[in-house]
Design a protein around this motif. Sequence first.
Motif, short mmCIF file in Angstrom:
data_model
loop_
_atom_site.label_atom_id
_atom_site.label_comp_id
_atom_site.label_asym_id
_atom_site.label_seq_id
_atom_site.Cartn_x
_atom_site.Cartn_y
_atom_site.Cartn_z
N LEU A 178 0.88 -1.52 -0.09
CA LEU A 178 -0.08 0.22 0.24
C LEU A 178 0.75 1.58 0.27
O LEU A 178 0.38 2.34 -0.59
N LYS A 179 1.94 1.12 0.32
CA LYS A 179 2.72 2.02 -0.08
C LYS A 179 2.36 2.89 -1.43
O LYS A 179 3.17 2.92 -2.69
N GLY A 180 2.70 4.46 -1.65
CA GLY A 180 2.52 5.08 -2.41
C GLY A 180 0.97 5.35 -3.45
O GLY A 180 0.46 5.56 -3.59
N VAL A 181 0.05 4.41 -2.66
CA VAL A 181 -1.28 4.84 -2.53
C VAL A 181 -1.71 6.02 -1.53
O VAL A 181 -1.84 5.65 -0.29
N ASN A 182 -2.99 6.47 -2.76
CA ASN A 182 -3.68 8.13 -1.72
C ASN A 182 -5.08 7.51 -1.33
O ASN A 182 -5.64 7.81 -2.40
N GLN A 215 -6.52 17.07 -5.52
CA GLN A 215 -5.48 16.15 -5.56
C GLN A 215 -5.83 14.63 -6.12
O GLN A 215 -7.25 14.72 -6.13
N LYS A 216 -4.90 13.60 -6.39
CA LYS A 216 -5.54 12.74 -6.59
C LYS A 216 -5.34 11.92 -5.96
O LYS A 216 -4.49 11.68 -5.14
N PHE A 217 -6.57 11.45 -5.90
CA PHE A 217 -6.57 9.42 -4.89
C PHE A 217 -6.87 8.14 -5.71
O PHE A 217 -7.02 8.34 -7.09
N ASN A 218 -6.36 7.50 -5.02
CA ASN A 218 -5.98 5.56 -5.51
C ASN A 218 -7.63 5.82 -5.72
O ASN A 218 -8.51 4.82 -6.82
N ILE A 219 -8.03 5.71 -4.14
CA ILE A 219 -9.66 5.41 -3.26
C ILE A 219 -10.11 5.93 -2.89
O ILE A 219 -9.85 6.65 -1.82
N LYS A 247 -5.41 4.78 11.76
CA LYS A 247 -4.52 4.24 12.14
C LYS A 247 -4.45 2.94 11.31
O LYS A 247 -2.48 2.44 11.09
N PHE A 248 -5.26 2.37 10.79
CA PHE A 248 -4.59 1.02 10.05
C PHE A 248 -4.16 2.03 8.53
O PHE A 248 -3.12 0.74 8.10
N ILE A 249 -4.55 2.68 8.68
CA ILE A 249 -4.00 2.67 6.22
C ILE A 249 -2.89 3.54 6.80
O ILE A 249 -2.11 3.07 5.91
N SER A 250 -2.69 4.07 8.37
CA SER A 250 -0.96 4.50 8.00
C SER A 250 -0.29 3.34 8.50
O SER A 250 0.97 3.71 7.83
N ASP A 306 -1.49 7.00 2.21
CA ASP A 306 -1.86 8.35 3.00
C ASP A 306 -2.48 8.29 2.76
O ASP A 306 -3.56 7.85 1.87
N MET A 307 -3.49 8.86 3.14
CA MET A 307 -4.90 9.33 3.72
C MET A 307 -5.60 10.92 3.91
O MET A 307 -4.56 11.34 5.40
N GLN A 308 -6.40 11.42 3.15
CA GLN A 308 -6.55 12.88 4.41
C GLN A 308 -8.35 12.24 4.57
O GLN A 308 -8.86 11.31 4.20
N VAL A 309 -8.79 13.33 5.24
CA VAL A 309 -10.25 12.93 5.64
C VAL A 309 -10.68 14.55 4.64
O VAL A 309 -10.55 15.43 5.24
N ALA A 310 -12.05 14.40 4.65
CA ALA A 310 -13.40 14.66 4.93
C ALA A 310 -14.19 14.44 5.19
O ALA A 310 -14.46 13.01 5.26
#
Length: 110
Positions: A28-32, A73-77, A48-51, A56-60
């Motif tokens: 999962l390295k490099g997955v946004n 920005q570009k998100f993979n999922i 916690k899990f995603i990190s 990388d994780m952003q929250v809306a």
Amino acid sequence: MRFKKSDEKSIPKAGRGRHEKVSVETSLKGVNVLLVEDNRVNQLVAKKFISKWGADMQVAENGVEAITMIQDQKFNIVLMDLQMPVMGGLEATEKIRLLGEEYKYIPIIA
């Protein structure tokens, strides 16, 4: 959907007896990831899990924020809560898909 219960005979030979350890951290390295979630506890657990897995994780906190962020920005999922204030996940997903061709195939998981 109904699925048949599998038995040992139906498992392909290549998949039997393999005890190969696959590291989630490296895969999962490099997955946004964009997490669209209004509940703070769920945000913390997911972060916690995603990190830990190396993404990388952003929250809306609602669908409106998600639409803005996905254009910036570009998100993979996208991990999308369905019931949120301001705009829920179903409506946000519909609006994201209408943003253009590049947004039609981003995996959005409810």
